[in-house]
Each structure stands twice: as C-alpha cells, then as structure tokens.
Motif scaffolding. Structure first.
Motif, PDB file in Angstrom:
ATOM      1  N   GLY A 457       0.829  -1.208   0.000  1.00 47.76           N
ATOM      2  CA  GLY A 457       0.000   0.000   0.000  1.00 47.76           C
ATOM      3  C   GLY A 457       0.859   1.252   0.000  1.00 47.76           C
ATOM      4  N   PRO A 458       0.601   2.166   0.943  1.00 46.69           N
ATOM      5  CA  PRO A 458       1.347   3.425   0.953  1.00 46.69           C
ATOM      6  C   PRO A 458       2.716   3.352   1.625  1.00 46.69           C
ATOM      7  N   LYS A 484      12.134   9.564  -8.046  1.00 40.42           N
ATOM      8  CA  LYS A 484      11.252   9.618  -9.216  1.00 40.42           C
ATOM      9  C   LYS A 484      10.232   8.492  -9.198  1.00 40.42           C
ATOM     10  N   ARG A 485      10.694   7.274  -8.975  1.00 45.16           N
ATOM     11  CA  ARG A 485       9.793   6.134  -9.028  1.00 45.16           C
ATOM     12  C   ARG A 485       8.865   6.073  -7.828  1.00 45.16           C
ATOM     13  N   TRP A 486       9.321   6.550  -6.676  1.00 46.72           N
ATOM     14  CA  TRP A 486       8.431   6.604  -5.515  1.00 46.72           C
ATOM     15  C   TRP A 486       7.288   7.583  -5.768  1.00 46.72           C
ATOM     16  N   MET A 487       7.612   8.757  -6.298  1.00 46.57           N
ATOM     17  CA  MET A 487       6.554   9.731  -6.573  1.00 46.57           C
ATOM     18  C   MET A 487       5.605   9.218  -7.651  1.00 46.57           C
ATOM     19  N   ASP A 488       6.126   8.401  -8.573  1.00 47.95           N
ATOM     20  CA  ASP A 488       5.291   7.809  -9.628  1.00 47.95           C
ATOM     21  C   ASP A 488       4.605   6.521  -9.190  1.00 47.95           C
ATOM     22  N   SER A 489       4.819   6.114  -7.922  1.00 49.00           N
ATOM     23  CA  SER A 489       4.281   4.844  -7.409  1.00 49.00           C
ATOM     24  C   SER A 489       4.758   3.658  -8.235  1.00 49.00           C
ATOM     25  N   SER A 490       6.049   3.678  -8.624  1.00 50.79           N
ATOM     26  CA  SER A 490       6.594   2.600  -9.455  1.00 50.79           C
ATOM     27  C   SER A 490       7.964   2.147  -8.939  1.00 50.79           C
ATOM     28  N   LEU A 491       8.121   2.083  -7.611  1.00 48.73           N
ATOM     29  CA  LEU A 491       9.415   1.741  -7.031  1.00 48.73           C
ATOM     30  C   LEU A 491       9.911   0.362  -7.448  1.00 48.73           C
ATOM     31  N   THR A 492       9.027  -0.568  -7.685  1.00 46.01           N
ATOM     32  CA  THR A 492       9.442  -1.933  -8.001  1.00 46.01           C
ATOM     33  C   THR A 492       9.841  -2.098  -9.465  1.00 46.01           C
ATOM     34  N   GLU A 493       9.642  -1.073 -10.267  1.00 43.62           N
ATOM     35  CA  GLU A 493      10.020  -1.154 -11.678  1.00 43.62           C
ATOM     36  C   GLU A 493      11.497  -0.831 -11.845  1.00 43.62           C
TER      37      GLU A 493
END
Length: 505
Positions: A457-458, A484-493
């Motif tokens: 989740g968050p 960048k990826r945290w703000m885009d909700s894409s940390l696992t990419e």
C-alpha cells in the motif's frame, strides 16, 4: 511525579564511577550534550563563527503593515561552471529569500527554491536536514541539489540533482540554523510543535508568493534528525488541510532517509547492528547491552513525564552509542566502511568558504547575517525532543493514503537500516500484517541491484546498497531514481535507459 525516584536513580547511575568504565563510557558531567554537538560539527570539518543566529537587529524589518511575508530575489550565483551541454544556471529559475514567520517574535526563515529542470508541473519537494541544527545547504551542495561546490569554490552541475524531477525547496530550520535568524531568543524551538508550525506557516506564505505551484503534488523529504521533523510536519500539513486552514497543500507523501524516528526501538538496534558489521565483539555487545533496559525505561518515561526524563534518557541512551564508538577504533559512524582521520569524518569545509564569499552573499541577499552551518545551541535546545516517538502519528497518515518511504544506506551506524527496519515493521496500522509478509524485492537501477525493497500500500522500506548515512551523496543516481519512481508509485520497476542530464524546457 510518581516516577521521580526512578529518574533520580538514572541520573545517579549516569554520574557514578561505575558508568565511566571502559565498557560503558557514559558521560561524567552535564556538559556532555555540548560536547556531543561540538563533536558532530568538527567531524564534518565545519567551524561556524556563531553558536546560533540570534541577531542584534532585524535586517529585513519594515514599518509597513502591507510588507510581504517573503523577501525573495532571483538567484544568480557567480562563477557557475557550465556543464558539457552548455547549459548554465541562467537558463533556469532559481530563488533565495526570507520568510517572516507569522507565529514568532521576530524570526526569519531562509530558503532556496529551484524550479524543475523538466517542468513546472513536477511535484514540489521540500528537503529538511537534521542535526538537529544543521543547515539544509549541506544537502543542497553535497547531496541532491542542482549543483555542487568544486575545489576552486565554483559550482558544477549535479548530474543527479533532485530538481531534475521536482521543484525543489531547501529550508534552514529550526530558527537559528544556516541563514535563518531571529532577534529574540524565544524563537529558538524545543519541540516538534514549534518546528512544524514554523514550516507550515512558511509553506502557506510560499504558495501565496508562488501560486502557480500550489496545486502541484507535494512531498516532504530529509534525513537523520529529520526523522523527527518529517512526520511532525506531514501531520501538521494534513491537519491544516482537514481544518481548511489557508491554502490546501496537496500532500502526497513523505520520505525519511536514515532517520531517527522511534528511539525506543532504534537504540536497541545499535549493538546488534555493530556486532553484525564487525564493529564490536560479542563480549562488547553483551556488556554494552546491560545499559539497554535502563535506556528503554528512560525513553518510556520521556513519553509520559516530559523534560527531566527526556534529558535523562538522552544521556543514558547515548552512552550506548558512545560505548560502541569507543570500541570501534576511529570508525566513521556515518559509514562503517571508512575510518575518520583524526576528528575528521567528512570534509564539508568548502560549504562555509563558499557561502562566506561576498559575491555569493550579495547574490543571496543575506547582508550581514552569519552562516551557521550547524548550531550547537539549536542542538541542545532540541534535546528534550530527542527521545520522543515520532512514529506515533504516522499510522493516521497511512490510513488516509499519504505515502511513506523509509530508506537507509546499509553502512550507516548512527541511524542504521536495522533500527529503521524494526520500527517500520513494528508500526501498528491496518496494513501491518500484509507489509510484514510482503516479499523483499530487488531495487534495480540500470540493470544492477541498488537495494532491497519491501512494500505494501502506501508504505515502502528500502535498504540501499553501498551507501552510508547520506544516500544521495553516496549513491546519487540510485537516489534520484528512487525519488522519481516513488513519486510515480513505481518503485518496483526497473529503469531501462539512463536519463538525459538536462531535460528539454
């Protein structure tokens, strides 16, 4: 006060000969907090001329009731070295200024604002440096700002500055730190209520001055003692939004880097981490840990009884940390892979030299205000706040969908990843069970594993490889990609291609 006898016992324990033996090395006099603050500053090779910025007059005072709350000017740094693409600082909008703190006696807060190299529509990100009492210019010029200081005291572009993906704010706080000042000693803050209210008032005035950014996503970031500031500030913004105070701030998340957030858990991790990293032996670990029950009791009392117990808990618990350092043989407690040379763990001396140049001071509009890189006075003023548990307010933010990223360089001792991981996992919220059982995934940047990530989740926790206390300094590319990826909700990419240094504008 029902716990007073126990508090007396703790203080007597601290001052007794027993606690000054080679294994515990606890303080022997009440000057210890001052000594600790001075050591912190010397280890960074910083020697501010003043202990705190309390001025003899208000350099920005105005008799007009309509005087602006913000005195700001476009920032034109002298002697900026152009990067290989020929882009100069004049191609971007940078600002520096002072905010007249509304709920204060006569305080002025100094800040830098760097518009995104990419788009004005990018999120607004504020960075808070810890200490407590260290200027955010430490991060600006040595970690994640648009440029860094060269050996010849000119500036060079930072290829991985966080202004590549955000509109970036650095604030000198609490008051008395950096270029922020007051003419009244009563404006020195002692707790998170004072700190967070000042920052909230700053944001309100900032968005009045820059309404074009008011609807952007907003994120709070920082490191070290900002593990206290950040949750308190996030809660203050969230509370202000709910009460419809002033301008609505579009708070989306907050990120804590190698922070001190829940001392009751984190101090218990010191000896375990030091043992795991080979900094101390098992026998040292067991001896030092004999103080841990007293430390934990004192921290609990700090949460209920206030000032006296908070000071006692600071003294006894920091004895654990100092005992580890005494056995570590000059290890750099910000990065255990390294040794401190004498008293010098890092050399940030060019910060003072650069900001004290007259052309730079003229560009900033700071007049005769001294730059206080780290303030021992602010450090000591916040001691009653040190052992407070700032995790307590986080679950309510998570439940309302505000994102949290806790990240930590794996080689930092002072705010180590183990203690941070433990408090994150122990935090009680509706997703706790799912977070605990979530898989640990590699955080991949350009095809290489840059860290290990747990998410639900968050909530995100990231252990960053090959980094110490200052992740953006040690791993700048991974840190920028993380943001960048945290703000885009894409940390696992994974990041597929290296990004261009300067985006088109």
């Amino acid at each position: 006060m029902k716990h007073f006898p126990l508090l007396i016992f703790i203080v007597v324990l601290l001052l007794s000969p027993l606690c000054s033996n080679a294994f515990l090395r606890l303080p022997s006099d009440v000057e210890f907090p001052s000594t600790q603050a001075e050591k912190l500053i010397r280890d960074l090779n910083l020697f501010p001329k003043k202990l705190v910025n309390i001025a003899d007059r208000d350099y920005l005072s105005s008799s007009s009731p309509d005087a602006p709350k913000i005195v700001e000017k476009p920032l034109k740094f002298p002697d900026l070295i152009e990067d290989s693409s020929g882009v100069s600082v004049q191609d971007f909008a940078h600002h520096a200024g002072y905010f007249n703190i509304e709920h204060s006696h006569s305080a002025r807060m100094f800040y830098f604002f760097f518009e995104s190299r990419n788009s004005k529509k990018d999120p607004v990100v504020i960075w808070l440096t810890g200490g407590p009492g260290c200027s955010s210019e430490l991060a600006l010029f040595y970690e994640n700002g648009p440029f860094s200081i060269a050996k010849n005291l000119s500036l060079v572009w930072n290829e991985y500055g966080w202004d590549k993906v955000s509109n970036l704010l650095y604030v000198d706080q609490p008051i008395g730190t950096g270029f922020s000042y007051s003419t009244d000693k009563r404006d020195i803050r002692h707790d998170e209520d004072g700190v967070s209210n000042d920052l909230y008032d700053f944001l309100q005035a900032f968005f009045v001055k820059h309404p074009e950014f008011a609807k952007n996503d907003f994120y709070i970031t920082g490191e070290s003692y900002a593990g206290h500031y950040i949750p308190a500030f996030a809660a203050r913004v969230h509370r202000g939004n709910k009460a419809k105070e002033g301008i609505h701030i579009n708070l989306k998340g907050f990120a804590i880097g190698n922070g001190l957030t829940e001392p009751g858990i984190q101090y218990g991790a010191y000896t375990d981490y030091a043992l795991d990293m080979g900094v101390i032996s098992k026998s040292d670990h067991d001896r030092i840990n004999k103080v841990l029950p007293v430390c934990e009791t004192a921290i609990k009392l700090c949460g209920t009884d206030g000032t006296i117990s908070c000071m006692a808990s600071y003294l006894v618990c920091n004895g654990i940390f100092n005992s580890i350092i005494a056995h570590a043989g000059g290890v750099n407690y910000y990065d255990v892979r390294k040794k401190c040379e004498g008293s010098l763990c890092y050399d940030f001396s060019n910060l003072d030299k650069f900001l004290n140049q007259k052309p730079v001071r003229d560009a900033l509009g700071v007049g005769d205000i001294e730059f206080v890189s780290c303030s021992p006075t602010v450090y000591q003023a916040m001691l009653v706040d040190w052992m407070r548990n700032l995790e307590a307010g986080i679950p309510a933010l998570l439940e309302d969908g505000v994102k949290l990223l806790v990240y930590a360089g794996e080689y930092d001792l002072i705010c180590n990843w183990l203690g941070n991981s433990r408090w994150v996992h122990a935090m009680e919220w509706s997703g706790q069970k799912e977070f605990k059982s979530s898989p640990e995934l590699p955080f991949v940047v350009d095809g290489s594993e840059a860290g290990l990530l747990k998410s639900h989740g968050p909530l995100n926790f990231l252990k960053v490889h090959d980094a110490g206390h200052m992740v953006p300094m040690d791993q700048p590319k991974a840190a920028l990609e993380m943001l960048k990826r945290w703000m885009d909700s894409s940390l696992t990419e994974s990041s597929a291609e290296p990004e261009i240094l300067i985006s088109s504008v």
